[in-house]
Design an enzyme around this catalytic site. Sequence first.
Site, short mmCIF file in Angstrom:
data_model
loop_
_atom_site.label_atom_id
_atom_site.label_comp_id
_atom_site.label_asym_id
_atom_site.label_seq_id
_atom_site.Cartn_x
_atom_site.Cartn_y
_atom_site.Cartn_z
N GLY A 92 0.90 -1.23 -0.12
CA GLY A 92 0.06 0.04 -0.07
C GLY A 92 0.88 1.30 0.04
O GLY A 92 2.19 1.09 -0.26
N HIS A 93 0.40 2.42 0.48
CA HIS A 93 0.99 3.62 0.19
C HIS A 93 1.42 4.29 1.60
O HIS A 93 1.81 5.28 2.19
CB HIS A 93 0.29 4.61 -0.57
CG HIS A 93 0.29 4.26 -1.98
ND1 HIS A 93 -0.45 5.30 -2.99
CD2 HIS A 93 0.69 3.11 -2.70
CE1 HIS A 93 -0.36 4.46 -4.33
NE2 HIS A 93 0.37 3.40 -3.95
#
Length: 403
Positions: free
Chosen positions: A242-243
Amino acid sequence: MSTIKSSFLVATILMLLLLDFTVDAQSSADVVFPLKRYGNIVPGTDITKALANAWKDACTSNRSSAIVIPGGIYKVKEGIFKGPCNSPIDFQLGGTLQAPKSLQGDNWITFEHIDRLTLSGEGVFDGQGKAAWKKNDCHKHINCAQLPISLRFNFITNSIVKRITSLDSKNFHINVLGCNNLTFHNVNITAPENSPNTDGIHIGRSNRIAITMSKIATGDDCISLGDGSKQINITNVTCGPGHGISIGSLGRYTNEEPVEGVIVNNCTIINTTNGVRIKTWPASAASGTATNMQFLDIIMVNVSNPILIDQEYCPWNQCNRKIPSKIKISKVSFKNIRGSCATPVAIKLICSRHLPCDEVKVGDIDLTYNGINGPITSQCTNVRPIISGKQNPKICSSPYVVP
Ligand SMILES: *[C@@H]1O[C@H](CO)[C@@H](O)[C@H](O)[C@H]1NC(C)=O
Ligand SMILES: *[C@@H]1O[C@H](CO)[C@@H](O)[C@H](O)[C@H]1NC(C)=O
Ligand SMILES: *[C@@H]1O[C@H](CO)[C@@H](O)[C@H](O)[C@H]1NC(C)=O
Ligand SMILES: *[C@@H]1O[C@H](CO)[C@@H](O)[C@H](O)[C@H]1NC(C)=O
Ligand SMILES: *[C@@H]1O[C@H](CO)[C@@H](O)[C@H](O)[C@H]1NC(C)=O
Ligand SMILES: *[C@@H]1O[C@H](CO)[C@@H](O)[C@H](O)[C@H]1NC(C)=O
Ligand SMILES: *[C@@H]1O[C@H](CO)[C@@H](O)[C@H](O)[C@H]1NC(C)=O
Ligand SMILES: *[C@@H]1O[C@H](CO)[C@@H](O)[C@H](O)[C@H]1NC(C)=O
Protein backbone atom coordinates in the site's frame (compact mmCIF):
# COMPACT_ATOMS: atom_id res chain seq x y z
CA MET A 1 -31.18 -26.80 51.72
CA SER A 2 -33.36 -29.79 50.72
CA THR A 3 -32.29 -31.98 47.76
CA ILE A 4 -35.46 -31.06 45.88
CA LYS A 5 -34.78 -27.37 46.29
CA SER A 6 -31.12 -27.69 45.34
CA SER A 7 -31.79 -29.87 42.28
CA PHE A 8 -34.42 -27.32 41.22
CA LEU A 9 -31.80 -24.62 41.59
CA VAL A 10 -29.28 -26.61 39.54
CA ALA A 11 -31.90 -27.22 36.84
CA THR A 12 -32.77 -23.53 36.74
CA ILE A 13 -29.15 -22.50 36.42
CA LEU A 14 -28.62 -25.09 33.68
CA MET A 15 -31.69 -23.83 31.86
CA LEU A 16 -30.52 -20.23 32.10
CA LEU A 17 -27.11 -21.22 30.81
CA LEU A 18 -28.68 -23.12 27.92
CA LEU A 19 -30.99 -20.24 27.08
CA ASP A 20 -28.09 -17.88 27.21
CA PHE A 21 -26.20 -20.12 24.86
CA THR A 22 -28.89 -20.69 22.27
CA VAL A 23 -30.58 -17.29 22.06
CA ASP A 24 -27.54 -15.27 22.64
CA ALA A 25 -24.40 -17.10 21.58
CA GLN A 26 -22.40 -13.99 20.65
CA SER A 27 -24.51 -10.98 21.31
CA SER A 28 -25.55 -9.34 24.53
CA ALA A 29 -28.61 -7.99 22.73
CA ASP A 30 -32.09 -8.47 24.23
CA VAL A 31 -33.76 -9.32 20.93
CA VAL A 32 -32.33 -11.15 17.95
CA PHE A 33 -33.61 -10.58 14.43
CA PRO A 34 -32.34 -13.57 12.45
CA LEU A 35 -32.28 -12.71 8.78
CA LYS A 36 -34.09 -15.93 7.90
CA ARG A 37 -37.23 -14.40 9.37
CA TYR A 38 -37.24 -11.92 6.46
CA GLY A 39 -37.12 -14.23 3.47
CA ASN A 40 -35.71 -17.41 2.07
CA ILE A 41 -32.06 -16.76 2.89
CA VAL A 42 -30.26 -19.20 0.62
CA PRO A 43 -26.59 -18.66 -0.24
CA GLY A 44 -26.21 -17.13 -3.70
CA THR A 45 -29.41 -15.09 -3.49
CA ASP A 46 -29.92 -11.36 -3.14
CA ILE A 47 -30.72 -10.36 0.43
CA THR A 48 -30.96 -6.59 -0.07
CA LYS A 49 -34.63 -6.48 0.87
CA ALA A 50 -34.41 -8.88 3.81
CA LEU A 51 -31.58 -6.80 5.26
CA ALA A 52 -33.54 -3.56 4.87
CA ASN A 53 -36.56 -5.07 6.62
CA ALA A 54 -34.51 -6.59 9.42
CA TRP A 55 -32.84 -3.22 9.94
CA LYS A 56 -36.20 -1.45 10.16
CA ASP A 57 -37.33 -3.80 12.94
CA ALA A 58 -34.03 -3.74 14.81
CA CYS A 59 -33.78 0.04 14.62
CA THR A 60 -37.28 0.61 15.96
CA SER A 61 -36.86 -1.99 18.71
CA ASN A 62 -36.97 -0.49 22.18
CA ARG A 63 -34.68 -3.17 23.50
CA SER A 64 -31.10 -3.72 22.33
CA SER A 65 -31.17 -5.83 19.21
CA ALA A 66 -29.03 -7.97 16.95
CA ILE A 67 -29.27 -8.69 13.24
CA VAL A 68 -27.64 -12.01 12.44
CA ILE A 69 -26.51 -12.82 8.91
CA PRO A 70 -25.57 -16.49 8.63
CA GLY A 71 -22.55 -17.98 6.85
CA GLY A 72 -22.59 -18.26 3.05
CA ILE A 73 -22.23 -15.86 0.15
CA TYR A 74 -25.07 -13.41 -0.50
CA LYS A 75 -25.60 -10.57 -2.95
CA VAL A 76 -26.48 -7.08 -1.78
CA LYS A 77 -27.28 -4.33 -4.29
CA GLU A 78 -27.11 -1.56 -1.75
CA GLY A 79 -27.40 -1.29 2.01
CA ILE A 80 -28.30 1.95 3.75
CA PHE A 81 -28.67 1.40 7.47
CA LYS A 82 -29.93 4.63 8.96
CA GLY A 83 -30.65 5.74 12.49
CA PRO A 84 -31.31 7.23 14.84
CA CYS A 85 -32.41 3.94 16.37
CA ASN A 86 -34.19 3.39 19.67
CA SER A 87 -31.52 1.13 21.21
CA PRO A 88 -28.05 -0.25 20.62
CA ILE A 89 -27.76 -2.50 17.56
CA ASP A 90 -25.46 -5.42 16.95
CA PHE A 91 -24.96 -6.17 13.26
CA GLN A 92 -23.39 -9.62 13.02
CA LEU A 93 -22.03 -10.66 9.67
CA GLY A 94 -21.33 -14.39 9.52
CA GLY A 95 -21.11 -14.73 5.75
CA THR A 96 -19.91 -12.80 2.73
CA LEU A 97 -21.85 -9.91 1.20
CA GLN A 98 -21.05 -9.28 -2.46
CA ALA A 99 -21.50 -5.96 -4.22
CA PRO A 100 -22.75 -5.93 -7.82
CA LYS A 101 -19.74 -5.99 -10.15
CA SER A 102 -21.05 -3.02 -12.14
CA LEU A 103 -22.21 -0.86 -9.21
CA GLN A 104 -21.65 2.89 -9.67
CA GLY A 105 -22.41 5.90 -7.49
CA ASP A 106 -20.58 6.68 -4.30
CA ASN A 107 -21.76 4.11 -1.82
CA TRP A 108 -22.50 0.45 -1.36
CA ILE A 109 -23.00 -0.21 2.37
CA THR A 110 -23.67 2.83 4.57
CA PHE A 111 -24.23 3.08 8.31
CA GLU A 112 -25.56 6.51 9.25
CA HIS A 113 -26.64 8.45 12.36
CA ILE A 114 -26.40 5.51 14.74
CA ASP A 115 -25.36 5.52 18.37
CA ARG A 116 -23.96 2.34 19.94
CA LEU A 117 -23.59 0.19 16.84
CA THR A 118 -21.53 -2.98 16.98
CA LEU A 119 -20.56 -4.36 13.59
CA SER A 120 -18.96 -7.74 14.08
CA GLY A 121 -18.69 -11.31 12.89
CA GLU A 122 -16.05 -13.08 10.87
CA GLY A 123 -17.81 -12.05 7.66
CA VAL A 124 -16.57 -10.36 4.50
CA PHE A 125 -17.73 -7.27 2.63
CA ASP A 126 -16.66 -8.12 -0.90
CA GLY A 127 -16.67 -5.04 -3.12
CA GLN A 128 -15.85 -7.11 -6.26
CA GLY A 129 -13.70 -4.28 -7.56
CA LYS A 130 -11.58 -6.07 -10.13
CA ALA A 131 -13.53 -5.00 -13.23
CA ALA A 132 -13.99 -1.43 -11.96
CA TRP A 133 -10.27 -0.84 -11.24
CA LYS A 134 -9.45 -1.01 -14.95
CA LYS A 135 -11.71 1.99 -15.53
CA ASN A 136 -10.55 3.99 -12.52
CA ASP A 137 -8.65 7.10 -13.49
CA CYS A 138 -9.89 9.38 -10.71
CA HIS A 139 -6.35 9.87 -9.45
CA LYS A 140 -5.58 11.56 -12.76
CA HIS A 141 -8.84 13.31 -13.65
CA ILE A 142 -11.28 15.22 -11.48
CA ASN A 143 -14.17 14.45 -13.83
CA CYS A 144 -14.21 10.68 -13.75
CA ALA A 145 -16.90 8.04 -13.19
CA GLN A 146 -17.74 7.85 -9.49
CA LEU A 147 -17.09 4.44 -7.97
CA PRO A 148 -18.63 3.34 -4.69
CA ILE A 149 -16.82 3.26 -1.38
CA SER A 150 -17.52 -0.17 0.15
CA LEU A 151 -18.35 0.82 3.73
CA ARG A 152 -19.37 4.25 4.90
CA PHE A 153 -19.72 5.27 8.52
CA ASN A 154 -21.47 8.64 8.63
CA PHE A 155 -22.19 10.32 11.97
CA ILE A 156 -21.75 7.15 14.02
CA THR A 157 -21.10 7.55 17.76
CA ASN A 158 -19.90 5.31 20.61
CA SER A 159 -19.55 2.30 18.34
CA ILE A 160 -17.24 -0.55 17.46
CA VAL A 161 -16.40 -2.43 14.29
CA LYS A 162 -14.56 -5.69 14.87
CA ARG A 163 -13.29 -8.82 13.15
CA ILE A 164 -14.86 -8.09 9.77
CA THR A 165 -13.00 -8.21 6.45
CA SER A 166 -13.28 -5.73 3.61
CA LEU A 167 -12.17 -7.27 0.34
CA ASP A 168 -11.51 -5.74 -3.10
CA SER A 169 -13.38 -2.45 -2.77
CA LYS A 170 -13.97 -0.54 -6.02
CA ASN A 171 -12.89 2.74 -4.40
CA PHE A 172 -11.93 3.28 -0.71
CA HIS A 173 -12.68 0.31 1.53
CA ILE A 174 -13.91 2.29 4.53
CA ASN A 175 -14.80 5.97 4.90
CA VAL A 176 -15.42 7.57 8.29
CA LEU A 177 -17.19 10.93 8.35
CA GLY A 178 -18.56 12.96 11.24
CA CYS A 179 -18.06 10.13 13.76
CA ASN A 180 -17.25 10.36 17.45
CA ASN A 181 -15.83 7.52 19.57
CA LEU A 182 -15.63 4.77 16.97
CA THR A 183 -13.18 1.87 17.25
CA PHE A 184 -12.01 -0.50 14.54
CA HIS A 185 -10.53 -3.58 16.16
CA ASN A 186 -9.17 -6.69 14.46
CA VAL A 187 -10.28 -5.52 11.05
CA ASN A 188 -8.82 -7.10 7.92
CA ILE A 189 -8.62 -5.10 4.71
CA THR A 190 -7.39 -6.69 1.50
CA ALA A 191 -7.01 -5.60 -2.11
CA PRO A 192 -4.16 -6.06 -4.60
CA GLU A 193 -1.15 -3.76 -4.54
CA ASN A 194 -1.99 -2.40 -8.01
CA SER A 195 -5.68 -1.62 -7.38
CA PRO A 196 -6.19 2.16 -7.76
CA ASN A 197 -7.63 4.38 -5.00
CA THR A 198 -8.45 1.48 -2.69
CA ASP A 199 -7.48 3.34 0.52
CA GLY A 200 -8.03 1.13 3.57
CA ILE A 201 -9.64 3.47 6.10
CA HIS A 202 -10.13 7.16 5.38
CA ILE A 203 -11.15 9.37 8.28
CA GLY A 204 -12.41 12.94 8.05
CA ARG A 205 -14.20 15.39 10.37
CA SER A 206 -14.23 12.86 13.20
CA ASN A 207 -13.14 12.72 16.84
CA ARG A 208 -11.83 9.88 18.97
CA ILE A 209 -11.36 7.18 16.38
CA ALA A 210 -9.17 4.17 17.21
CA ILE A 211 -7.84 1.56 14.82
CA THR A 212 -6.25 -1.37 16.66
CA MET A 213 -4.97 -4.90 15.95
CA SER A 214 -5.77 -4.62 12.26
CA LYS A 215 -4.19 -5.75 9.01
CA ILE A 216 -4.42 -3.60 5.92
CA ALA A 217 -3.05 -4.65 2.52
CA THR A 218 -4.19 -2.50 -0.36
CA GLY A 219 -3.36 -0.42 -3.43
CA ASP A 220 -3.39 3.06 -1.89
CA ASP A 221 -3.00 4.52 1.62
CA CYS A 222 -3.58 1.92 4.35
CA ILE A 223 -4.99 4.67 6.53
CA SER A 224 -5.48 8.29 5.53
CA LEU A 225 -6.61 11.10 7.78
CA GLY A 226 -8.36 13.99 6.11
CA ASP A 227 -9.15 17.42 7.51
CA GLY A 228 -10.96 17.58 10.84
CA SER A 229 -9.43 14.33 12.13
CA LYS A 230 -8.99 14.77 15.90
CA GLN A 231 -7.84 12.40 18.66
CA ILE A 232 -7.05 9.49 16.39
CA ASN A 233 -5.17 6.42 17.70
CA ILE A 234 -3.67 3.88 15.34
CA THR A 235 -2.13 1.01 17.31
CA ASN A 236 -0.90 -2.47 16.45
CA VAL A 237 -1.69 -2.11 12.78
CA THR A 238 0.16 -3.96 10.03
CA CYS A 239 0.15 -2.11 6.73
CA GLY A 240 1.33 -3.30 3.36
CA PRO A 241 1.39 -3.47 0.51
CA GLY A 242 0.00 0.00 0.00
CA HIS A 243 1.03 3.63 0.31
CA GLY A 244 1.45 3.69 4.09
CA ILE A 245 -0.19 5.66 6.87
CA SER A 246 -0.87 9.19 5.84
CA ILE A 247 -2.12 12.45 7.27
CA GLY A 248 -3.61 14.39 4.38
CA SER A 249 -3.61 15.33 1.77
CA LEU A 250 -4.58 18.68 3.25
CA GLY A 251 -5.08 22.09 1.70
CA ARG A 252 -6.67 21.18 -1.58
CA TYR A 253 -10.06 22.65 -0.70
CA THR A 254 -11.38 25.68 1.18
CA ASN A 255 -13.17 25.31 4.56
CA GLU A 256 -10.89 22.53 5.77
CA GLU A 257 -10.80 21.89 9.51
CA PRO A 258 -7.59 21.40 11.55
CA VAL A 259 -6.02 18.01 12.14
CA GLU A 260 -4.92 17.50 15.74
CA GLY A 261 -4.02 14.74 18.15
CA VAL A 262 -2.88 11.76 16.10
CA ILE A 263 -0.93 8.85 17.64
CA VAL A 264 0.44 6.10 15.42
CA ASN A 265 1.91 3.50 17.71
CA ASN A 266 3.35 -0.05 17.52
CA CYS A 267 2.74 -0.45 13.82
CA THR A 268 4.54 -2.52 11.19
CA ILE A 269 4.74 -1.23 7.66
CA ILE A 270 5.83 -3.65 4.94
CA ASN A 271 6.67 -3.18 1.25
CA THR A 272 4.89 0.16 0.91
CA THR A 273 5.75 3.26 -1.12
CA ASN A 274 5.58 5.42 2.03
CA GLY A 275 5.78 4.69 5.71
CA VAL A 276 4.38 7.49 7.82
CA ARG A 277 3.75 10.79 6.07
CA ILE A 278 2.05 14.14 6.30
CA LYS A 279 1.14 15.61 2.93
CA THR A 280 -0.24 19.02 1.99
CA TRP A 281 -0.84 20.58 -1.41
CA PRO A 282 1.19 23.55 -2.51
CA ALA A 283 -0.90 26.48 -3.74
CA SER A 284 -3.39 25.60 -0.98
CA ALA A 285 -6.97 26.75 -1.42
CA ALA A 286 -6.94 28.25 2.10
CA SER A 287 -4.80 28.28 5.21
CA GLY A 288 -5.02 25.53 7.80
CA THR A 289 -3.19 23.65 10.54
CA ALA A 290 -2.06 20.16 11.45
CA THR A 291 -0.64 19.73 14.94
CA ASN A 292 0.16 17.27 17.69
CA MET A 293 1.01 14.19 15.67
CA GLN A 294 3.15 11.35 17.05
CA PHE A 295 4.60 8.40 15.21
CA LEU A 296 6.30 6.00 17.58
CA ASP A 297 7.56 2.44 17.84
CA ILE A 298 7.22 1.66 14.18
CA ILE A 299 8.92 -1.09 12.20
CA MET A 300 9.55 -0.49 8.52
CA VAL A 301 10.26 -3.41 6.17
CA ASN A 302 11.45 -2.49 2.67
CA VAL A 303 9.58 0.85 2.63
CA SER A 304 10.44 3.35 -0.13
CA ASN A 305 9.92 6.60 1.84
CA PRO A 306 9.72 5.60 5.51
CA ILE A 307 9.45 9.06 7.10
CA LEU A 308 8.02 11.89 5.10
CA ILE A 309 6.61 15.38 5.51
CA ASP A 310 5.68 16.52 2.03
CA GLN A 311 4.26 20.02 1.71
CA GLU A 312 4.80 19.89 -2.03
CA TYR A 313 2.40 17.03 -2.61
CA CYS A 314 1.24 17.46 -6.17
CA PRO A 315 0.39 14.18 -7.86
CA TRP A 316 0.09 14.15 -11.64
CA ASN A 317 1.12 17.84 -11.64
CA GLN A 318 -2.39 18.98 -10.77
CA CYS A 319 -1.05 22.10 -9.03
CA ASN A 320 1.72 24.67 -9.01
CA ARG A 321 4.61 23.47 -6.83
CA LYS A 322 6.13 26.96 -6.79
CA ILE A 323 3.36 28.46 -4.64
CA PRO A 324 4.03 27.35 -1.04
CA SER A 325 1.51 25.47 1.07
CA LYS A 326 -0.53 27.51 3.56
CA ILE A 327 -0.97 24.60 5.98
CA LYS A 328 1.01 25.09 9.18
CA ILE A 329 2.51 21.84 10.51
CA SER A 330 3.67 21.78 14.13
CA LYS A 331 4.38 19.48 17.09
CA VAL A 332 5.29 16.36 15.16
CA SER A 333 7.28 13.55 16.68
CA PHE A 334 8.95 10.60 14.95
CA LYS A 335 10.34 8.30 17.62
CA ASN A 336 11.83 4.81 17.64
CA ILE A 337 11.41 3.99 13.99
CA ARG A 338 13.49 1.02 12.84
CA GLY A 339 13.90 -1.27 9.85
CA SER A 340 14.77 -1.19 6.18
CA CYS A 341 14.21 1.12 3.23
CA ALA A 342 13.76 0.37 -0.46
CA THR A 343 15.32 3.71 -1.55
CA PRO A 344 18.27 5.65 -0.10
CA VAL A 345 16.33 8.77 0.97
CA ALA A 346 14.94 7.44 4.25
CA ILE A 347 13.75 10.68 5.80
CA LYS A 348 12.36 13.66 3.95
CA LEU A 349 11.05 16.67 5.82
CA ILE A 350 9.87 19.07 3.13
CA CYS A 351 8.06 21.95 4.80
CA SER A 352 6.42 25.06 3.42
CA ARG A 353 8.61 28.04 2.54
CA HIS A 354 5.71 30.28 3.55
CA LEU A 355 5.06 28.48 6.89
CA PRO A 356 8.05 26.41 8.07
CA CYS A 357 7.28 23.41 10.30
CA ASP A 358 7.63 23.98 14.07
CA GLU A 359 8.63 21.62 16.84
CA VAL A 360 9.41 18.58 14.73
CA LYS A 361 11.15 16.01 16.93
CA VAL A 362 13.09 13.10 15.46
CA GLY A 363 14.58 10.52 17.82
CA ASP A 364 15.89 6.96 17.88
CA ILE A 365 15.83 6.33 14.17
CA ASP A 366 17.57 3.19 12.93
CA LEU A 367 16.95 2.55 9.25
CA THR A 368 19.08 0.70 6.75
CA TYR A 369 19.32 0.71 2.98
CA ASN A 370 21.13 -2.12 1.21
CA GLY A 371 20.47 -1.14 -2.40
CA ILE A 372 22.82 0.04 -5.11
CA ASN A 373 21.73 3.70 -5.23
CA GLY A 374 24.19 5.11 -2.74
CA PRO A 375 24.29 5.58 1.02
CA ILE A 376 21.21 6.16 3.14
CA THR A 377 20.36 9.87 3.52
CA SER A 378 17.90 12.38 4.92
CA GLN A 379 16.72 15.64 3.35
CA CYS A 380 15.10 18.64 5.01
CA THR A 381 13.85 22.03 3.98
CA ASN A 382 12.11 24.81 5.96
CA VAL A 383 12.37 22.86 9.20
CA ARG A 384 14.84 22.59 12.09
CA PRO A 385 14.13 19.25 13.68
CA ILE A 386 14.90 18.66 17.35
CA ILE A 387 17.09 15.57 17.28
CA SER A 388 17.71 13.00 20.00
CA GLY A 389 19.01 9.44 20.39
CA LYS A 390 20.14 7.30 17.52
CA GLN A 391 20.35 8.90 14.06
CA ASN A 392 20.71 6.40 11.30
CA PRO A 393 20.72 8.11 8.81
CA LYS A 394 21.99 11.41 10.16
CA ILE A 395 18.96 13.72 10.12
CA CYS A 396 19.06 16.41 7.37
CA SER A 397 22.40 15.03 6.17
CA SER A 398 21.97 15.87 2.51
CA PRO A 399 20.62 18.83 0.55
CA TYR A 400 17.01 18.88 -0.55
CA VAL A 401 16.69 18.00 -4.20
CA VAL A 402 13.70 19.69 -5.86
CA PRO A 403 11.79 17.01 -7.79
C1 LIG B 1 -40.96 2.21 21.79
O1 LIG B 1 -41.26 3.13 22.81
C2 LIG B 1 -41.99 4.26 22.35
C3 LIG B 1 -42.12 5.27 23.49
O2 LIG B 1 -41.96 4.67 24.72
C4 LIG B 1 -43.33 3.82 21.81
O3 LIG B 1 -44.05 4.93 21.32
C5 LIG B 1 -43.11 2.83 20.69
O4 LIG B 1 -44.34 2.32 20.21
C6 LIG B 1 -42.24 1.68 21.14
N1 LIG B 1 -41.88 0.88 19.97
C7 LIG B 1 -42.03 -0.45 19.92
C8 LIG B 1 -41.61 -1.12 18.64
O5 LIG B 1 -42.46 -1.09 20.84
C1 LIG C 1 -17.18 4.95 23.52
O1 LIG C 1 -17.85 3.86 22.87
C2 LIG C 1 -17.73 2.64 23.56
C3 LIG C 1 -18.33 1.55 22.69
O2 LIG C 1 -19.68 1.72 22.50
C4 LIG C 1 -18.41 2.76 24.91
O3 LIG C 1 -18.25 1.55 25.62
C5 LIG C 1 -17.77 3.89 25.69
O4 LIG C 1 -18.47 4.10 26.87
C6 LIG C 1 -17.81 5.18 24.88
N1 LIG C 1 -17.04 6.22 25.56
C7 LIG C 1 -17.59 7.36 25.96
C8 LIG C 1 -16.68 8.30 26.65
O5 LIG C 1 -18.77 7.61 25.76
C1 LIG D 1 -7.92 -11.23 5.42
O1 LIG D 1 -8.83 -11.43 4.35
C2 LIG D 1 -8.25 -12.15 3.26
C3 LIG D 1 -9.27 -12.19 2.14
O2 LIG D 1 -10.50 -12.67 2.59
C4 LIG D 1 -7.83 -13.54 3.73
O3 LIG D 1 -7.22 -14.23 2.66
C5 LIG D 1 -6.87 -13.42 4.90
O4 LIG D 1 -6.57 -14.69 5.41
C6 LIG D 1 -7.46 -12.56 5.99
N1 LIG D 1 -6.44 -12.31 7.02
C7 LIG D 1 -6.70 -12.32 8.31
C8 LIG D 1 -5.56 -11.99 9.21
O5 LIG D 1 -7.79 -12.59 8.75
C1 LIG E 1 -5.84 7.21 22.47
O1 LIG E 1 -4.75 6.93 23.32
C2 LIG E 1 -4.68 7.80 24.41
C3 LIG E 1 -3.36 7.55 25.14
O2 LIG E 1 -3.07 6.19 25.20
C4 LIG E 1 -5.90 7.56 25.29
O3 LIG E 1 -5.87 8.40 26.40
C5 LIG E 1 -7.15 7.84 24.48
O4 LIG E 1 -8.30 7.52 25.21
C6 LIG E 1 -7.16 7.02 23.20
N1 LIG E 1 -8.24 7.46 22.35
C7 LIG E 1 -9.02 6.61 21.69
C8 LIG E 1 -10.06 7.20 20.81
O5 LIG E 1 -8.90 5.40 21.78
C1 LIG F 1 -1.08 -3.91 21.20
O1 LIG F 1 -0.47 -5.18 21.30
C2 LIG F 1 0.12 -5.43 22.57
C3 LIG F 1 0.75 -6.80 22.56
O2 LIG F 1 1.30 -7.11 21.37
C4 LIG F 1 -0.95 -5.39 23.63
O3 LIG F 1 -0.31 -5.55 24.89
C5 LIG F 1 -1.65 -4.06 23.59
O4 LIG F 1 -2.73 -4.08 24.50
C6 LIG F 1 -2.21 -3.80 22.21
N1 LIG F 1 -2.79 -2.47 22.19
C7 LIG F 1 -3.96 -2.20 21.61
C8 LIG F 1 -4.47 -0.81 21.76
O5 LIG F 1 -4.60 -3.03 20.97
C1 LIG G 1 2.98 -1.92 22.09
O1 LIG G 1 3.40 -3.27 22.08
C2 LIG G 1 4.03 -3.66 23.29
C3 LIG G 1 4.52 -5.08 23.17
O2 LIG G 1 4.50 -5.53 21.89
C4 LIG G 1 3.05 -3.55 24.43
O3 LIG G 1 3.67 -3.87 25.65
C5 LIG G 1 2.49 -2.12 24.51
O4 LIG G 1 1.45 -2.07 25.46
C6 LIG G 1 1.93 -1.72 23.16
N1 LIG G 1 1.50 -0.33 23.22
C7 LIG G 1 0.23 0.03 23.01
C8 LIG G 1 -0.07 1.48 23.12
O5 LIG G 1 -0.65 -0.77 22.72
C1 LIG H 1 7.64 -7.71 -0.33
O1 LIG H 1 7.40 -7.76 -1.74
C2 LIG H 1 8.21 -8.71 -2.41
C3 LIG H 1 7.99 -8.52 -3.90
O2 LIG H 1 6.65 -8.42 -4.22
C4 LIG H 1 7.82 -10.10 -1.91
O3 LIG H 1 8.62 -11.06 -2.55
C5 LIG H 1 8.06 -10.16 -0.41
O4 LIG H 1 7.60 -11.39 0.09
C6 LIG H 1 7.30 -9.06 0.31
N1 LIG H 1 7.71 -9.04 1.71
C7 LIG H 1 6.88 -9.25 2.70
C8 LIG H 1 7.48 -9.26 4.06
O5 LIG H 1 5.67 -9.41 2.53
C1 LIG I 1 11.18 -4.24 -1.90
O1 LIG I 1 10.20 -3.48 -2.57
C2 LIG I 1 10.41 -3.41 -3.97
C3 LIG I 1 9.32 -2.51 -4.55
O2 LIG I 1 9.25 -1.32 -3.86
C4 LIG I 1 10.31 -4.79 -4.57
O3 LIG I 1 10.55 -4.70 -5.95
C5 LIG I 1 11.33 -5.68 -3.91
O4 LIG I 1 11.14 -7.00 -4.37
C6 LIG I 1 11.16 -5.68 -2.41
N1 LIG I 1 12.27 -6.40 -1.81
C7 LIG I 1 12.08 -7.32 -0.85
C8 LIG I 1 13.32 -7.95 -0.33
O5 LIG I 1 10.98 -7.63 -0.42
